[in-house]
Design a protein around this motif. Structure first.
Motif, PDB file in Angstrom:
ATOM      1  N   THR A 198       0.830  -1.203   0.000  1.00 11.60           N
ATOM      2  CA  THR A 198       0.000   0.000   0.000  1.00 11.60           C
ATOM      3  C   THR A 198       0.867   1.257   0.000  1.00 11.60           C
ATOM      4  OG1 THR A 198      -0.127  -0.118   2.420  1.00 11.60           O
ATOM      5  CG2 THR A 198      -1.937  -1.102   1.170  1.00 11.60           C
ATOM      6  N   LYS A 199       0.314   2.318  -0.551  1.00 11.12           N
ATOM      7  CA  LYS A 199       1.003   3.605  -0.567  1.00 11.12           C
ATOM      8  C   LYS A 199       1.011   4.201   0.840  1.00 11.12           C
ATOM      9  CE  LYS A 199      -0.643   4.658  -5.260  1.00 11.12           C
ATOM     10  NZ  LYS A 199      -1.467   5.594  -6.078  1.00 11.12           N
ATOM     11  N   SER A 200       1.952   5.101   1.065  1.00  5.27           N
ATOM     12  CA  SER A 200       1.986   5.810   2.340  1.00  5.27           C
ATOM     13  C   SER A 200       0.677   6.571   2.531  1.00  5.27           C
ATOM     14  CB  SER A 200       3.155   6.794   2.361  1.00  5.27           C
ATOM     15  OG  SER A 200       3.092   7.615   3.503  1.00  5.27           O
ATOM     16  N   GLN A 201       0.127   6.499   3.747  1.00 11.75           N
ATOM     17  CA  GLN A 201      -1.177   7.117   4.002  1.00 11.75           C
ATOM     18  C   GLN A 201      -1.073   8.470   4.708  1.00 11.75           C
ATOM     19  OE1 GLN A 201      -4.184   3.388   4.178  1.00 11.75           O
ATOM     20  NE2 GLN A 201      -3.386   4.011   6.169  1.00 11.75           N
ATOM     21  N   SER A 202       0.146   8.945   4.904  1.00 11.74           N
ATOM     22  CA  SER A 202       0.332  10.147   5.715  1.00 11.74           C
ATOM     23  C   SER A 202      -0.380  11.380   5.156  1.00 11.74           C
ATOM     24  CB  SER A 202       1.827  10.444   5.873  1.00 11.74           C
ATOM     25  OG  SER A 202       2.438  10.634   4.614  1.00 11.74           O
ATOM     26  N   SER A 262      -9.510  10.349   5.061  1.00 17.01           N
ATOM     27  CA  SER A 262     -10.084   9.130   5.626  1.00 17.01           C
ATOM     28  C   SER A 262     -10.584   8.157   4.562  1.00 17.01           C
ATOM     29  CB  SER A 262     -11.240   9.486   6.572  1.00 17.01           C
ATOM     30  OG  SER A 262     -11.810   8.331   7.116  1.00 17.01           O
ATOM     31  N   LYS A 263     -11.342   8.643   3.576  1.00 19.15           N
ATOM     32  CA  LYS A 263     -11.882   7.763   2.530  1.00 19.15           C
ATOM     33  C   LYS A 263     -10.775   7.161   1.682  1.00 19.15           C
ATOM     34  CE  LYS A 263     -16.475   9.867   2.080  1.00 19.15           C
ATOM     35  NZ  LYS A 263     -17.428  10.549   1.158  1.00 19.15           N
ATOM     36  N   GLU A 264      -9.747   7.957   1.394  1.00 21.04           N
ATOM     37  CA  GLU A 264      -8.614   7.456   0.609  1.00 21.04           C
ATOM     38  C   GLU A 264      -7.866   6.370   1.374  1.00 21.04           C
ATOM     39  OE1 GLU A 264      -7.162  11.296  -1.977  1.00 21.04           O
ATOM     40  OE2 GLU A 264      -6.765  11.315   0.175  1.00 21.04           O
ATOM     41  N   ARG A 265      -7.745   6.549   2.674  1.00 16.05           N
ATOM     42  CA  ARG A 265      -7.071   5.553   3.508  1.00 16.05           C
ATOM     43  C   ARG A 265      -7.837   4.237   3.505  1.00 16.05           C
ATOM     44  NH1 ARG A 265      -3.584   7.466   8.020  1.00 16.05           N
ATOM     45  NH2 ARG A 265      -2.942   9.591   7.558  1.00 16.05           N
ATOM     46  N   LYS A 266      -9.144   4.300   3.600  1.00 17.93           N
ATOM     47  CA  LYS A 266      -9.962   3.082   3.617  1.00 17.93           C
ATOM     48  C   LYS A 266      -9.813   2.305   2.312  1.00 17.93           C
ATOM     49  CE  LYS A 266     -13.460   4.733   6.874  1.00 17.93           C
ATOM     50  NZ  LYS A 266     -14.884   5.114   7.063  1.00 17.93           N
ATOM     51  N   LEU A 267      -9.821   3.020   1.192  1.00 17.54           N
ATOM     52  CA  LEU A 267      -9.654   2.364  -0.103  1.00 17.54           C
ATOM     53  C   LEU A 267      -8.248   1.790  -0.241  1.00 17.54           C
ATOM     54  CD1 LEU A 267     -11.499   4.920  -2.430  1.00 17.54           C
ATOM     55  CD2 LEU A 267     -12.254   2.613  -1.848  1.00 17.54           C
ATOM     56  N   ASN A 268      -7.273   2.532   0.228  1.00 14.61           N
ATOM     57  CA  ASN A 268      -5.881   2.124   0.104  1.00 14.61           C
ATOM     58  C   ASN A 268      -5.594   0.850   0.900  1.00 14.61           C
ATOM     59  OD1 ASN A 268      -3.061   2.637  -0.707  1.00 14.61           O
ATOM     60  ND2 ASN A 268      -2.713   3.097   1.454  1.00 14.61           N
ATOM     61  N   ILE A 269      -6.216   0.714   2.072  1.00 11.13           N
ATOM     62  CA  ILE A 269      -5.911  -0.390   2.975  1.00 11.13           C
ATOM     63  C   ILE A 269      -6.851  -1.578   2.794  1.00 11.13           C
ATOM     64  CG2 ILE A 269      -7.368   0.152   4.980  1.00 11.13           C
ATOM     65  CD1 ILE A 269      -3.588  -0.580   5.094  1.00 11.13           C
ATOM     66  N   ALA A 270      -7.904  -1.417   1.998  1.00 12.53           N
ATOM     67  CA  ALA A 270      -8.897  -2.488   1.822  1.00 12.53           C
ATOM     68  C   ALA A 270      -8.236  -3.775   1.317  1.00 12.53           C
ATOM     69  CB  ALA A 270      -9.976  -2.041   0.841  1.00 12.53           C
TER      70      ALA A 270
END
Length: 234
Positions: free
Chosen positions: A165-169, A173-181
């Motif tokens: 996964t890409k860095s979430q820094s 919030s919505k981008e983080r959820k999609l990134n980590i799904a």
């Protein structure tokens, strides 16, 4: 004749003279016995209030019920000593900070978490490529020391990160959820069926990573998932 404590004290003073250490935040020379931060900067660390933790849990984790409880130790503040600690741990290979934080968490939180009788303490895993890039998993360093000092079972083999996964820094919030799904999988589901699992991460920001860890653990049969972080973003 010097006893072992006196010898150790003398040796540490000698090392500090030959290889002086400096505070991560203010660069003051550290005294013998001080770790990473001087006494003044250490006193500037703020503990998260129970109300703040409860608010963040209800805001980010409660609705889906994958994570049953949230515990956190420090309030993460930008441009403060706490940020410097985590920066040195995550990006400057100061892995001793992980043990320092894990030890602090055990001192302040082990008794509370111990009453829940957790079966395993596990870190949020890194993808193998990210681990090669960094050289270590900072959450693993924190989790291992917390478990060791608390006398709890520790394992880093239960949960695996299967997706890079890409860095979430810099993500919302919505981008983080999609990134980590679908980023994680349980390696040994038979080990956690009906068990209480403590999942340790470094910093709680939106809770998306811990939520996803909790989801796969619950699907695999875990009875209860407790999230534990060294800090909680302000």
């Amino acid at each position: 004749m010097l006893n072992s404590w006196e010898i150790k004290s003398w040796y540490n003073q000698f090392l500090d003279f030959i290889f002086p250490r400096f505070c991560f935040q203010c660069t003051t020379k550290l005294e013998s016995g001080e770790l990473f931060l001087c006494g003044s900067c250490l006193e500037k660390l703020k503990f998260v209030t129970p109300d703040k933790v409860e608010f963040e849990y209800n805001k980010s984790l409660a609705e889906q019920s994958y994570v049953d409880l949230l515990y956190s130790l420090l309030l993460f503040e930008k441009d403060k000593p706490v940020q410097k600690l985590f920066h040195q741990l995550k990006y400057k290979e100061k892995i001793g900070v992980g043990s320092f934080l894990g030890n602090m968490m055990a001192f302040y939180l082990a008794e509370k978490i111990g009453t829940l009788k957790p079966d395993y303490v596990i870190p949020v895993p890194l993808h193998r490529i990210k681990k090669i890039e960094r050289g270590y998993n900072q959450s693993d360093k924190i989790a291992k020391k917390f478990a060791e000092v608390s006398g709890m079972n520790y394992s880093k083999k239960i949960l695996k990160r299967k997706k890079y996964t890409k860095s979430q820094s810099m993500m919302h919030s919505k981008e983080r959820k999609l990134n980590i799904a679908d980023a994680f999988k349980v390696n040994k589901p038979d080990v956690i069926i009906g068990k209480t699992i403590v999942v340790v991460d470094d910093i709680f920001t939106t809770g998306s990573t811990l939520q996803e860890c909790g989801r796969v653990l619950k699907i695999a049969g875990a009875k209860k998932v407790i999230a534990l972080t060294a800090a909680l973003a302000n």
